[in-house]
Motif scaffolding. Structure first.
Motif, short mmCIF file in Angstrom:
data_model
loop_
_atom_site.label_atom_id
_atom_site.label_comp_id
_atom_site.label_asym_id
_atom_site.label_seq_id
_atom_site.Cartn_x
_atom_site.Cartn_y
_atom_site.Cartn_z
N SER A 150 -5.79 0.24 -2.37
CA SER A 150 -7.14 0.80 -2.18
C SER A 150 -7.91 0.13 -1.05
O SER A 150 -9.03 0.55 -0.73
N LEU A 151 -7.32 -0.88 -0.42
CA LEU A 151 -8.02 -1.61 0.63
C LEU A 151 -8.19 -0.77 1.89
O LEU A 151 -9.25 -0.77 2.51
N ARG A 152 -7.18 -0.02 2.26
CA ARG A 152 -7.18 0.72 3.53
C ARG A 152 -8.38 1.66 3.66
O ARG A 152 -9.08 1.65 4.67
N GLY A 153 -8.62 2.49 2.69
CA GLY A 153 -9.72 3.45 2.77
C GLY A 153 -11.07 2.76 2.87
O GLY A 153 -11.95 3.21 3.61
N GLY A 177 -9.60 -1.39 -10.04
CA GLY A 177 -9.44 0.06 -9.99
C GLY A 177 -10.73 0.84 -9.77
O GLY A 177 -10.76 2.03 -10.01
N ARG A 178 -11.78 0.18 -9.32
CA ARG A 178 -13.08 0.84 -9.14
C ARG A 178 -13.27 1.27 -7.68
O ARG A 178 -14.32 1.08 -7.08
N LYS A 179 -12.25 1.89 -7.12
CA LYS A 179 -12.22 2.28 -5.71
C LYS A 179 -13.36 3.22 -5.34
O LYS A 179 -14.03 3.02 -4.32
N SER A 180 -13.61 4.23 -6.11
CA SER A 180 -14.66 5.22 -5.78
C SER A 180 -16.03 4.57 -5.71
O SER A 180 -16.81 4.86 -4.80
#
Length: 101
Positions: free
Chosen positions: A48-51, A88-91
């Motif tokens: 999730s780091l890239r975005g 997991g809290r990407k959004s």
């Protein structure tokens, strides 16, 4: 770079590509290029780091500023953004990052 190559178990060219494609981000502020170890999970870049890096760099953040933002506690999230990404809290993290643009 040698430590990163070893940690990822990838050839130098592949590691450079991961950095160029923003799967990983590092800094030379200490005189040597370094990537925070927390950006690696089980020998691979945190997916999730890239975005998140893309959002911040597109908003004009330098590599050092991106790293600082990811590692420092963010009041609106309640923890450091990297900690939220690891949970997991990407959004939520990206939503906050977009408000910084």
């Amino acid at each position: 770079m040698p430590d990163l190559v070893e940690a990822l178990g990838e050839p130098l060219g592949r590691v450079r590509r991961l950095i160029d494609e923003r799967h990983l981000i590092g800094s030379t502020r200490t005189g040597v290029f370094a990537v925070p170890s927390v950006f690696l999970v089980d020998g691979a870049p945190l997916s999730s780091l890239r975005g998140t890096v893309n959002v911040l760099q597109d908003a004009g953040f330098s590599a050092d500023e991106v790293i600082d933002w990811l590692l420092e506690e963010e009041e609106s999230i309640g923890v450091a953004p990297i900690e939220a990404l690891l949970r997991g809290r990407k959004s939520e993290v990206r939503r906050v990052a977009q408000t910084l643009a």
